[in-house]
Design a protein around this motif. Structure first.
Motif, PDB file in Angstrom:
ATOM      1  N   TYR A  21      11.881 -51.239  -1.667  1.00 11.52           N
ATOM      2  CA  TYR A  21      11.057 -52.007  -2.597  1.00 11.52           C
ATOM      3  C   TYR A  21      11.901 -53.148  -3.165  1.00 11.52           C
ATOM      4  CZ  TYR A  21      13.762 -48.949  -5.643  1.00 11.52           C
ATOM      5  OH  TYR A  21      14.796 -48.273  -6.234  1.00 11.52           O
ATOM      6  N   ARG A  23      13.647 -54.591  -6.040  1.00  6.72           N
ATOM      7  CA  ARG A  23      14.149 -54.067  -7.315  1.00  6.72           C
ATOM      8  C   ARG A  23      13.835 -54.989  -8.485  1.00  6.72           C
ATOM      9  NH1 ARG A  23      19.657 -53.103  -8.028  1.00  6.72           N
ATOM     10  NH2 ARG A  23      19.202 -51.242  -9.271  1.00  6.72           N
ATOM     11  N   ASP A  25      11.104 -56.259  -9.150  1.00  2.00           N
ATOM     12  CA  ASP A  25       9.753 -55.973  -9.641  1.00  2.00           C
ATOM     13  C   ASP A  25       9.680 -54.682 -10.470  1.00  2.00           C
ATOM     14  OD1 ASP A  25       8.822 -58.218  -8.359  1.00  2.00           O
ATOM     15  OD2 ASP A  25       8.196 -57.149  -6.548  1.00  2.00           O
ATOM     16  N   LEU A  26      10.790 -53.975 -10.596  1.00  5.16           N
ATOM     17  CA  LEU A  26      10.788 -52.716 -11.338  1.00  5.16           C
ATOM     18  C   LEU A  26      10.562 -52.940 -12.826  1.00  5.16           C
ATOM     19  CD1 LEU A  26      13.749 -50.550  -9.940  1.00  5.16           C
ATOM     20  CD2 LEU A  26      11.302 -50.244  -9.561  1.00  5.16           C
ATOM     21  N   LEU A  51       9.448 -44.566  -6.219  1.00  7.56           N
ATOM     22  CA  LEU A  51       9.550 -46.021  -6.139  1.00  7.56           C
ATOM     23  C   LEU A  51       9.359 -46.503  -4.698  1.00  7.56           C
ATOM     24  CD1 LEU A  51      12.649 -46.611  -8.465  1.00  7.56           C
ATOM     25  CD2 LEU A  51      10.234 -46.791  -9.064  1.00  7.56           C
ATOM     26  N   ASN A  52       9.959 -45.801  -3.751  1.00  9.64           N
ATOM     27  CA  ASN A  52       9.800 -46.182  -2.343  1.00  9.64           C
ATOM     28  C   ASN A  52       8.356 -46.083  -1.890  1.00  9.64           C
ATOM     29  OD1 ASN A  52      12.419 -46.964  -1.578  1.00  9.64           O
ATOM     30  ND2 ASN A  52      13.053 -44.830  -1.296  1.00  9.64           N
ATOM     31  N   ASP A  55       5.195 -47.158  -6.425  1.00 11.28           N
ATOM     32  CA  ASP A  55       4.916 -47.122  -7.868  1.00 11.28           C
ATOM     33  C   ASP A  55       6.158 -47.616  -8.604  1.00 11.28           C
ATOM     34  OD1 ASP A  55       4.141 -46.663 -10.432  1.00 11.28           O
ATOM     35  OD2 ASP A  55       3.556 -44.574 -10.133  1.00 11.28           O
ATOM     36  N   LEU A  56       6.156 -48.885  -8.979  1.00 11.10           N
ATOM     37  CA  LEU A  56       7.355 -49.536  -9.512  1.00 11.10           C
ATOM     38  C   LEU A  56       7.403 -49.536 -11.034  1.00 11.10           C
ATOM     39  CD1 LEU A  56       7.722 -52.558  -7.049  1.00 11.10           C
ATOM     40  CD2 LEU A  56       8.518 -50.197  -6.833  1.00 11.10           C
ATOM     41  N   GLY A  59      11.371 -47.592 -13.182  1.00 11.29           N
ATOM     42  CA  GLY A  59      12.798 -47.897 -13.232  1.00 11.29           C
ATOM     43  C   GLY A  59      13.451 -47.172 -14.398  1.00 11.29           C
ATOM     44  N   ARG A 105      18.057 -49.549 -13.418  1.00 12.58           N
ATOM     45  CA  ARG A 105      17.957 -51.003 -13.629  1.00 12.58           C
ATOM     46  C   ARG A 105      18.688 -51.495 -14.858  1.00 12.58           C
ATOM     47  NH1 ARG A 105      18.069 -54.409 -10.736  1.00 12.58           N
ATOM     48  NH2 ARG A 105      16.594 -55.927 -11.553  1.00 12.58           N
TER      49      ARG A 105
END
Length: 503
Positions: A21, A23, A25-26, A51-52, A55-56, A59, A105
């Motif tokens: 994904y 990162r 956009d987390l 996350l993969n 669904d972001l 983080g 993050r």
């Protein structure tokens, strides 16, 4: 070599897994207090799977409560680090599987900027605050579970609301700020090895908040959620050799990879205030009641781990796989589970206890982890009430003998002398180290007698209502005397056949 970072992800070897994904956009949906090796090898790995999957919202902002070392290692790496899953192949040769984790993050260091932690808890996107602060991080009495208002960190935090030190103080003041902003309730989730860990956390937070603001306390009690959970994965301490090996495999420097075994388990009560990641994608399971899973894990895994660690450390067996490779110790740990622990466990539908036992022995024998017995031996005063004494109380209440449980407790008491059978000295790493070593010198240090055993059992922070228990003292005395005069190996050999006493 270059440092592991976002820009270099594409240059990693093809066999190294990495974030699927973007990162950038987390959003930070989880604040985790105590960002140590276990959390990074366990919860963060399960979060990475969510996350993969796209669904972001989840983080992680990782909070160090004492030292900046994790931040200093990972910040130059954009929060990235490697999870090395290690075991042995069919020929017994160590092997590893590498995954770069991108879930972290933000990295905060509470002593440097406590307000940043409160802001993170209060942030609108935050939905969950989780903790791996070890048993001592709850500032409670291990024997009773109650928050210690006289604990130095709690005393400080009540007097300094802008600069709390404890996890409990940070949670309450962060929730106070959040409530004032109208950002809604949170899920507060303990991942530490405590019975009913969610209930322990809830009681500590509510007790502290009572001292701060009764209206805040009522809001937390009414709106916030404290699910219990059981976590299980062996995560040894990272060594310089591990850093070098992982960095070589990556082709770039990772200042702080973490290690883990392939086994992963996480049972979480499905009781959340405001949504959650789909951690089942990473191997977790949501359950209506975590207590049976907690008891299974605390007694079978943590209890035998501690018994093995003290016996192994005293014998000079430095790692778990070396210790469990000693036939008498393996036989003792297997019999401890089968004959004394398993009869105290609740029924878990679908669980084959014999298979669970055999799998656990195989996990201990994993040669690729090199998990040090001295690491497991830390903080015994905080661990034993949770890991061993529940089993002891259950058996004593039914008039059942406890010879193998008593040997684990005796090994801890014997360990307090600070020197192993090879003559090597070591530091007692425990929040009660000063009191315990002084108690040892006053009692067992003067001779392994029944009076000395009763003096040790009278130490209320560990043994609580077991003080004066004649049956437990009678089981401890011969175990202590044998460890003192015969040593660990001979004591374990003499334990063979003890199961006949348990029928």
């Amino acid at each position: 070599m270059n440092r592991l970072n976002d820009e270099g992800l594409g240059a990693l070897p093809a066999e190294v897994a990495r974030p699927a994904y973007n990162r950038h956009d987390l959003k930070i949906g989880i604040v985790h207090m105590g960002i140590g090796a276990f959390m990074r090898a366990h919860m963060a790995a399960a979060t990475e799977a969510a996350l993969n999957a796209g669904d972001l919202r989840w983080g992680i902002a990782g909070v160090s409560l004492r030292r900046p070392d994790t931040r200093d290692a990972l910040a130059p790496q954009d929060g990235l680090y490697t999870l090395a899953i290690r075991d042995a192949d069919e020929h017994g040769q160590p092997r590893q599987r590498l995954q770069v984790i991108g879930a972290v993050r933000s990295l905060l260091v509470a002593p440097e900027n406590p307000q940043s932690v409160l802001d993170a808890i209060a942030a609108e996107d935050t939905r969950i605050v989780s903790l791996t602060v070890t048993e001592k991080g709850y500032c409670h009495d291990p024997a009773t579970g109650a928050l210690r208002l006289d604990h130095p960190d709690i005393v400080h935090d009540l007097a300094h609301p802008q600069a709390p030190r404890s996890a409990i103080g940070m949670l309450v003041y962060g929730l106070k700020q959040r409530h004032a902003l109208g950002h809604g309730p949170l899920t507060l989730m303990s991942l530490d090895n405590l019975p009913a860990n969610g209930h322990v956390l809830r009681a500590a937070v509510l007790r502290f908040s009572e001292e701060v603001d009764s209206k805040l306390c009522s809001w937390i009690e009414r709106e916030c959620r404290f699910p219990c959970s059981m976590v299980d994965r062996i995560v040894p301490k990272t060594t310089d050799g591990d850093r070098a090996a992982v960095s070589q495999a990556l082709g770039c420097t990772d200042a702080w990879p973490v290690l883990g075994e392939p086994f992963f388990d996480w049972a979480i009560e499905d009781d959340f205030a405001a949504d959650r990641p789909d951690w089942t994608l990473g191997g977790a399971r949501f359950v209506p009641d975590a207590e049976p899973f907690e008891r299974l894990k605390l007694r079978m895994v943590n209890g035998t781990h501690s018994s093995l660690a003290y016996l192994g450390a005293m014998a000079g067996w430095q790692t778990v796989d070396h210790a469990i490779g000693q036939a008498p110790l393996r036989e003792h740990i297997e019999a401890l589970m089968r004959d004394e622990i398993e009869p105290t466990l609740p029924a878990l539908p679908g669980l084959d206890l014999a298979a669970y036992r055999n799998n656990l022995l195989a996990r201990y024998a994993n040669p690729a982890l090199a998990h040090r017995t001295q690491q497991i031996a830390m903080d015994g005063s905080q661990k034993l009430p949770q890991r061993l004494l529940g089993t002891v109380r259950d058996r004593l209440a039914k008039g059942l003998p406890v010879p193998r449980m008593a040997l684990g407790l005796a090994a801890w008491m014997h360990y307090l002398r600070g020197v192993d059978e090879l003559g090597q000295t070591y530091r007692i790493d425990d929040p009660h180290a000063t009191e315990l070593t002084a108690l040892y010198q006053r009692s067992l240090g003067q001779g392994y007698t029944l009076d000395a055993v009763h003096a040790m059992l009278a130490y209320a922070p560990v043994f609580g209502d077991l003080a004066g228990n004649a049956q437990l003292a009678a089981a401890l005395l011969p175990a202590l005397q044998s460890l003192h005069t015969q040593g660990v190996a001979a004591t374990l050999v003499a334990m063979r056949g003890t199961e006949s006493l348990l029928i």
